[in-house]
Design an enzyme around this catalytic site. Structure first.
Site, PDB file in Angstrom:
ATOM      1  N   ASP A 176       0.858  -1.175   0.000  1.00 22.04           N
ATOM      2  CA  ASP A 176       0.000   0.000   0.000  1.00 22.04           C
ATOM      3  C   ASP A 176       0.904   1.237   0.000  1.00 22.04           C
ATOM      4  OD1 ASP A 176      -1.893   1.997   0.518  1.00 22.04           O
ATOM      5  OD2 ASP A 176      -2.049   1.497   2.645  1.00 22.04           O
ATOM      6  N   GLU A 204      -0.596  10.833   0.995  1.00 23.95           N
ATOM      7  CA  GLU A 204      -1.941  10.254   1.099  1.00 23.95           C
ATOM      8  C   GLU A 204      -2.225   9.759   2.506  1.00 23.95           C
ATOM      9  OE1 GLU A 204      -5.037   7.063   1.065  1.00 23.95           O
ATOM     10  OE2 GLU A 204      -2.914   6.942   1.635  1.00 23.95           O
ATOM     11  N   GLU A 205      -1.230   9.206   3.159  1.00 23.40           N
ATOM     12  CA  GLU A 205      -1.438   8.596   4.469  1.00 23.40           C
ATOM     13  C   GLU A 205      -1.719   9.615   5.567  1.00 23.40           C
ATOM     14  OE1 GLU A 205      -2.012   5.645   4.661  1.00 23.40           O
ATOM     15  OE2 GLU A 205      -0.826   4.460   3.260  1.00 23.40           O
ATOM     16  N   GLU A 227      -5.232   1.671  -5.609  1.00 24.62           N
ATOM     17  CA  GLU A 227      -4.937   1.620  -4.182  1.00 24.62           C
ATOM     18  C   GLU A 227      -4.793   0.183  -3.678  1.00 24.62           C
ATOM     19  OE1 GLU A 227      -4.133   2.565  -1.393  1.00 24.62           O
ATOM     20  OE2 GLU A 227      -4.624   4.655  -0.987  1.00 24.62           O
TER      21      GLU A 227
END
Length: 343
Positions: A176, A204-205, A227
């Protein structure tokens, strides 16, 4: 075909949110021969366009994020231990006792530790220690010794190998979303039917900052987020609680905690998957989220879809995904690149 050697290379690279430079440079080198346009924006997103056989009636963007979950150093004790905070969503249960690497230019090895079990009170033994009760031990004996090799604000990463095991399973950190990045790179290597945009986004995290700015720059009509998503098909999970099925193919979402996906795009993904014989499934629980929740509301709005790899033990030192699922995600992304500009 999907390139699993490329996935291994990307997973072994380090790039916690906000520190994605080494991953981005690796991707730049991979796509440079295939991109007709390519640039890096102020936030660190790598944005590229590849011309297709036809001009696209609608602008389509494929997005995958380059960052991974990890840690950031917040303090150094007198006896040389490092305090830290998590970067991205990490459950304390997957942290304790793990090997890590601290720093980027001159990395040092460490181990995440806490008070030993035989020193805990009866009450303390009943609960997992929070991250503020843990530390990173790099073998330093004094604060000065630790400060010689580590600074506040340095990143730390799970130290994990890339392992293939069982009948097609892969274990590694950062599947991921390095699987999504590898899929987009493989797409750029092949001829495309239409002009297509790609964003390899950052952060993104920690909320999707990169996906938002990349989509604002590109201004697509349609965006597909490539994703990974958590699957819960462990021994005691039944029915909808499984979320999606490991080995069941690409996951196309209708809704998660951040996005209600475009229904015609959702239906089209399943239709084209059926037409081309690509294994495909949906998420059976409203859970998780990805860059779609920031992409869909930029400018005048963007129609969004998400295609995800099912992943066990996501946001830990070892994500586990199946080769067949990753291949299915790549095949579906290619099918969508052939058809979405007409939707």
């Amino acid at each position: 075909m999907f390139d699993f050697a490329l996935l291994k290379k990307l997973c072994l690279a380090n790039g916690v949110s906000g520190r994605e430079d080494s991953v981005r440079k690796m991707i730049e080198e991979e796509i440079r021969p295939y991109a007709d346009e390519m640039y890096v924006d102020a936030l660190g997103n790598l944005i590229a366009m590849k011309k297709g056989e036809n001009r696209a009636p609608k602008k389509v963007l494929f997005d995958a994020h380059t960052d991974e979950i990890g840690f950031i150093i917040t303090g150094i004790t007198d006896d040389g231990l490092l305090s830290f905070s998590t970067v991205g969503g990490i459950n304390p249960s997957v942290i304790l006792g793990r090997a890590v690497v601290v720093g980027d230019e001159h990395p040092v090895d460490g181990v995440i530790g806490a008070k030993a079990i035989h020193m805990l009170s009866a009450e303390e033994r009943e609960k997992l220690p929070e991250t503020d009760k843990m530390y990173i031990d790099i073998g330093a004996m004094t604060k000065e010794e630790a400060e010689a090799v580590v600074s506040l604000g340095d990143s730390a990463y799970f130290k994990s190998d890339y392992v293939e095991f069982g009948d097609g399973s892969i274990a590694a950190k950062a599947i991921d979303d390095r699987a999504g990045c590898a899929a987009l790179i493989c797409m750029m290597r092949k001829p495309l039917k239409y002009d297509t945009w790609f964003s390899f986004s950052v952060q993104e995290e920690v909320g999707g900052n990169g996906g938002k700015t990349a989509a604002y720059s590109v201004a697509p009509d349609i965006a597909v987020v490539a994703e990974s998503t958590a699957c819960g098909d462990v021994a005691d999970a039944k029915g909808n609680a499984r979320v999606c099925v490991y080995g069941g193919g690409a996951v196309v979402s209708f809704m998660d905690r951040g996005t209600i996906y475009d229904k015609p795009l959702y239906d089209h993904a399943f239709a084209i998957a059926a037409e081309r014989g690509i294994p495909c499934q949906t998420k059976t629980m409203i859970a998780g989220g990805n860059n779609a929740h920031v992409i869909d509301s930029v400018r005048g709005g963007v129609r969004v879809a998400a295609v995800s790899v099912p992943g066990k033990y996501i946001h830990s030192a070892y994500n586990v995904s199946h080769k067949d699922d990753i291949q299915a995600v790549y095949d579906l992304l290619c099918a969508l690149a052939d058809t979405l500009a007409e939707q």
